[in-house]
Scaffold this active site. Structure first.
Site, PDB file in Angstrom:
ATOM      1  N   SER A  47       0.824  -1.208   0.000  1.00 44.39           N
ATOM      2  CA  SER A  47       0.000   0.000   0.000  1.00 44.39           C
ATOM      3  C   SER A  47       0.858   1.257   0.000  1.00 44.39           C
ATOM      4  CB  SER A  47      -0.893  -0.003   1.245  1.00 44.39           C
ATOM      5  OG  SER A  47      -1.501   1.250   1.436  1.00 44.39           O
TER       6      SER A  47
ATOM      7  N   TYR B 175      -2.213  -0.322  10.029  1.00 42.24           N
ATOM      8  CA  TYR B 175      -2.418  -0.865   8.685  1.00 42.24           C
ATOM      9  C   TYR B 175      -1.158  -0.700   7.855  1.00 42.24           C
ATOM     10  CZ  TYR B 175      -3.971  -1.140   3.842  1.00 42.24           C
ATOM     11  OH  TYR B 175      -4.077  -1.454   2.505  1.00 42.24           O
TER      12      TYR B 175
END
Length: 337
Positions: A128, A153
């Site tokens: 990501s 995350y």
């Protein structure tokens, strides 16, 4: 690369990828736990598009279940794996951190073990843009240090890259990590801005605009993401012959391990994104401006030179067209029943 495992098969990117793989003749096994992080009915609708295809098999299971993952690999003997299963969302990682450890760390370890013991030719996995964290030098390049994540995350995705490197080094397993930049488009996630904006504007409700609108995002259309995944999948990572431990390149290795950005290479002001939504809907939004949220970064901007150099590929969907495509899908799906 005929038989491919796709985890996160009922997800936004996973379901779109599976359609492309089936269209080109691959055998695909899709795995998803169908959790309720967001609307399970949307996940069911996504897989209905291909669930009856003769080259597709769908398995409802959780990659956190180690014995089930082990059996999955033994029984199917995949050629390659695309791991898109993950607990997504920056803000939710603040509320429920263990969900990210269980899926993104423990679950990913099970995938790595399955690849290790079953002679997988290539593991491609979703990382990501969030790994860039507090970096401010733009555009973000895979050569930058990414040791300062701003959410769990993001930390879990950086951990995935490190874990993959370990398996590439120890077991000669080719792995490629793809840092996705703000993916949007038809069949998208309800927790993402485009979906929330569209739903709220149609309902006559306020849209929440964080950081007082001073965000820039490298919005990347889902079909462009999938095209990048397929091109990378077909070319397993190779050891870099020029890699130098005295001056290490953080995107490559002496092991068969590689990292790429997949982004539109064209950041858009958040307020221009909102205007595109308003234009496609033919409605004006009632806006509520709020501070920067914990874990968020103000701007993202992907350097994709490596993707261009190695695969002759660069995402290209114009944002206004991509938003219009989403709005058309949204209306067809939710308003034309």
């Amino acid at each position: 690369m005929n038989k491919i495992l796709v985890t996160g098969a009922a997800g936004f990117i996973g379901s779109t990828l599976i359609i492309r793989l089936l269209d080109r003749g691959n055998q695909v096994v899709g795995v998803d736990n169908h959790n309720n992080y967001y609307d399970p009915e949307l996940k069911e609708a996504r897989i209905l598009r291909f669930n009856d295809h003769h080259n597709y098999k769908h398995i409802r299971m959780d990659i956190e279940d180690g014995p089930s993952v082990e059996r999955l690999f033994i029984e199917n003997q995949f050629d390659a794996v695309v791991n898109l299963a993950a607990q997504a969302g920056v803000r939710y990682s603040i509320e429920n951190p263990l969900a990210y450890i269980n899926t993104n760390i423990v679950g990913f370890t099970h995938i790595l073990e399955g690849c290790r013991h079953n002679k997988i030719k290539h593991l491609v996995y979703a990382s990501s843009s969030s790994v860039y964290g507090s970096n401010t030098k733009m555009p973000f390049t895979t050569n930058q240090n990414v040791d300062h994540p701003l959410s769990l995350y993001a930390a879990s995705k950086k951990a995935n890259e490190l874990m993959a490197h370990t398996y590439s080094h120890l077991y000669d397993l080719p792995t490629t990590g793809l840092r996705f930049f703000t993916v949007y488009g038809p069949w998208g996630r309800p927790d993402m801005a485009l979906f929330k904006f569209t739903k709220a504007i149609l309902a006559g409700e306020k849209i929440q605009i964080f950081n007082h609108g001073k965000h820039r995002r490298d919005f990347t259309y889902v079909d462009d993401i999938v095209e990048g995944v397929i091109r990378v999948l077909d070319k397993p990572a190779q050891p870099s012959m020029s890699w130098n431990s005295d001056e290490p390149d953080s995107s490559s290795s002496s092991a068969p391990w590689k990292i790429y950005n997949i982004g539109n290479n064209s950041p858009v002001d958040l307020m221009d994104y909102v205007k595109a939504v308003e234009s496609a809907l033919g409605l004006k939004a009632d806006k509520e401006f709020l501070p920067l949220q914990p874990g968020d970064v103000p701007d993202t901007f992907a350097d994709v030179d490596d993707l261009v150099n190695d695969f002759s590929y660069k995402p290209q969907m114009p944002m206004v067209k991509g938003v219009s495509n989403f709005i058309k899908w949204y209306k067809d799906y939710y308003l034309n029943d």
